[in-house]
Structure formats: structure tokens, C-alpha cells
Design an enzyme around this catalytic site. Structure first.
Site, short mmCIF file in Angstrom:
data_model
loop_
_atom_site.label_atom_id
_atom_site.label_comp_id
_atom_site.label_asym_id
_atom_site.label_seq_id
_atom_site.Cartn_x
_atom_site.Cartn_y
_atom_site.Cartn_z
N LYS A 1 0.84 -1.20 0.00
CA LYS A 1 0.00 0.00 0.00
C LYS A 1 0.87 1.25 0.00
O LYS A 1 0.58 2.22 -0.70
CB LYS A 1 -0.96 -0.01 1.18
N LYS B 1 -4.05 -10.55 -9.99
CA LYS B 1 -4.97 -10.96 -8.92
C LYS B 1 -6.20 -10.05 -8.93
O LYS B 1 -6.07 -8.83 -9.02
CB LYS B 1 -4.27 -10.82 -7.56
N LYS C 1 -10.34 -5.32 -5.50
CA LYS C 1 -11.02 -4.03 -5.56
C LYS C 1 -10.04 -2.91 -5.89
O LYS C 1 -10.34 -2.00 -6.64
CB LYS C 1 -11.63 -3.72 -4.18
#
Ligand code: ADP
Ligand code: TRP
Length: 321
Positions: free
Chosen positions: A110, A189, A192
Site C-alpha cells: 500500500k 490478482k 477491488k
């Protein structure tokens, strides 16, 4: 055997969530005492709109119940309805080495993707450990991306047990190899955060468009494709169609003569039929929100009984009581 898993209410659920986590969890509700929750505290690390959080939480409840979570077999609840978990997270955070958390891939990914992290995002694996340990969980069904977080949980349980005496059950993850990573529309993959999802309960036209837009290569239909098993549409077809159907398409693709358009059309039809019973159940549940709320409230009451017992054990062991 106690089984536990959670899912964040951070957006519409997709078929990666379904095959990677929800279906294994639903099947496991037959095999032991299952505790499944909607991780709304976790969603606070990255979602800051209260109206959307409330709506997403309700949507996850509807999705999970529609897909077959049976509240008579599994305890189903909102994470924040058992706030005891935050106290346990504090206890665990005091024995969690900084280095262990700094090594967590999901946090590093992230940050690498440009998200400016808050402390909650950094400490998130500790809250996840508390989620798992507070219910004396033995097994945790999740997709492969959550494996490291369950390893952190094991480390923290062991450290706490060493420091304060046997307190926690040391859990293990349960990952289904066949669906450990469901590919998205671009072959990465499905997630969202990558915008490459096929929703479980997407609107018909939009979902068809997404499936017809699956990224393929430029080889002509007649050309044999010896790597047919790597084709994303084939991989997804294997999840939603009977095996004789998906193997038939795979063989035709391998030999040559099957166009990608026809393959995608077949995928859409099987996908749509696969989820039709759940889609109908979801519509019934959406018309009966009082029932859904009562399931979550009842689940929270049952979950809290276990959570209080384990928390008291940890408070006594660590000298708080
Ligand atoms: P997302 O990556 O879309 O944000 P989450 O991280 O909220 O999904 O994952 C919820 C659950 O679904 C986790 O147990 C995760 O391992 C599983 N999962 C998510 N994406 C996939 C995928 N593409 N394949 C298999 N399992 C997945
Ligand atoms: N971290 C999980 C995810 O993003 C959700 C989660 C929170 C969870 N607490 C958990 C999963 C405990 C299993 C067990 O998908």
C-alpha cells in the site's frame, strides 16, 4: 474445531472474494463452530465516509447470507458490535515488534502504491490477530494474500503465551490451493484496489461488458493455443461451469478454432447462471432488512460471550486483574 474469518466492507464483493474466502468459509460452517464477521473497524484504515461504511456493511451481510452463510450454523456479526476486540488489540500491540509489522507485505504494497499510511493501517495485523485470538480460533479460511497476517497472529499468540502463560489457542490459516488467487479481468490478482473485478452481484449489462472486455492476446481464432490453461476466461470458467464444459472449451482453445468472443460469451452465461439462485435469495433478503439486522445482533450476542471469556483470561494472565 473453531473456524473464524472476516471480510472488510470496503466495496462490492467480487468472485475472487467468493471463491477465495466466502465459499470455503461457507462450506466449513458444516465442519465446526464457525464465527464470521464484517470487519468494519478494519475498513476505517482506508474508508472515511460513514454513510458508505454503513451501506457497505449491510451489502456484505446481504451478500454473505445470499451466498449461503447459514446463521443457524455460523455466528455472523459486525466486528464493532464486540468492542472487546479493541482492548485485546491493545494488549497484543504492546508485545508486537515494530520490525514484524514493518515486514508485512500488504502494508508495504500500500505504501509502495502511494497511500500515505495512518497508524491504523500499520497496526492492522495486530487488530486482525485480536480478531482471531479472542474467539479461540483454530482455523482461519482466507485467500493467499492473508497468509502472512495469520502468521503474525501465530507469532503474537506464542509471544503472549511465553510472556504470561498459556492464554491463547495458536491458529492456522486454511488456504484452498485451487482458488488461492483468482485472476481479474487483466490477468492480475482480482482485487477491488486494481479495478479488475467481476462482482458477484453486478448488474447484468455492466458485468457482461466486463467479461467481454477480458484482456486476451492477439492470436487468431484458428491458431492452436498450447497454453490454453493459462487463459483467464478458461481459469474463470473452471470456477463457474461444470468441469466437462470448461475442459471442453479448454480443449477447443488448445486445438484452435475457438474465438475469444465465443469463449467469453460462454463464460458470461455460466457465471450468470451460477449466481442466479444467490441473486434471487439476495433480493428476498434485501426486502427483509429487519431479519438481516436481527441475524447480526443475535450473532454479536453469541460472539461477545466467547470474547469476554477469552479477554478475561488475557486480563488475568497479564496482571490487569
Ligand atoms: P480485495 O483485494 O479485493 O480488497 P480483500 O483484501 O478485502 O479483497 O479480501 C477479502 C478476502 O477475499 C480475503 O480472504 C482474501 O484473501 C480473499 N481474496 C481477495 N481477492 C482474492 C483473489 N483474487 N483470489 C482469491 N482470494 C481473494
Ligand atoms: N484482513 C482481512 C482482509 O482484508 C479481513 C480480516 C480482518 C480477517 N480480520 C480478520 C480475516 C480475521 C480473517 C480473520 O481480507
Amino acid at each position: 474445531m473453531r473456524i473464524l474469518s472476516g471480510i472488510q466492507p470496503s466495496g462490492a464483493l467480487h468472485i475472487g472474494n467468493y471463491f477465495g474466502m466466502m465459499l470455503p468459509a461457507i462450506e466449513m460452517q458444516e465442519q465446526g463452530e464457525a464465527y464470521y464477521f464484517i470487519a468494519n473497524y478494519h475498513s476505517m484504515t482506508s474508508l472515511f465516509d460513514p454513510i458508505i461504511r454503513r451501506q457497505n456493511t449491510l451489502d456484505v451481510a446481504l451478500d454473505f447470507l445470499a451466498c449461503g452463510l447459514d446463521p443457524k450454523k455460523a455466528v455472523f456479526f459486525r466486528q464493532s458490535d464486540v468492542s472487546e476486540v479493541c482492548e485485546l488489540a491493545w494488549m497484543l500491540t504492546t508485545i508486537a515488534p515494530m520490525g514484524l509489522l514493518e515486514r508485512c507485505h500488504s502494508f508495504k504494497d500500500k505504501v509502495a502504491n502511494g497511500i500515505s499510511p495512518n497508524h491504523g493501517l500499520f497496526a492492522y495485523p495486530v487488530l486482525m490477530a485480536a480478531d482471531i485470538l479472542i474467539y479461540d480460533s483454530d482455523v482461519v479460511p482466507v485467500g493467499r494474500d492473508q497468509k502472512q497476517h495469520v502468521e503474525v497472529t501465530r507469532d503474537l499468540a506464542t509471544k503472549f503465551n511465553q510472556a504470561y502463560g498459556e492464554t491463547f489457542v495458536v491458529p492456522a490459516e486454511r488456504i484452498r490451493d485451487s482458488v488461492a488467487v483468482v485472476p481479474g479481468t487483466d490477468g492480475q490478482k482480482m482485487s477491488k484496489s486494481y479495478g479488475n473485478t467481476i462482482e458477484i452481484f453486478g448488474e447484468e449489462k455492466a458485468t457482461k461488458k466486463r467479461i467481454m472486455g477480458l484482456v486476451m492476446d492477439s492470436r487468431s481464432p484458428s491458431e492452436p493455443k498450447p497454453d490454453a490453461e493459462k487463459n483467464v476466461a478458461i481459469q474463470l470458467l473452471k470456477l463457474v461451469a461444470p468441469s466437462e464444459v470448461s475442459l471442453g472449451f479448454e480443449a477447443r482453445l488448445r486445438e484452435g478454432g475457438l474465438g475469444y468472443g465465443d469463449l467469453k460469451k460462454a463464460l458470461f452465461e455460466h457465471y450468470w447462471n451460477f449466481f442466479t439462485p444467490a441473486r434471487n435469495r439476495r433480493a428476498e433478503l434485501a426486502a427483509n432488512l429487519d431479519y438481516v439486522e436481527s441475524v447480526l445482533r443475535d450473532g454479536a450476542e453469541r460472539a461477545r460471550i466467547v470474547a469476554r471469556t477469552v479477554l478475561t483470561r488475557a486480563r488475568k494472565a497479564s496482571g490487569l486483574e
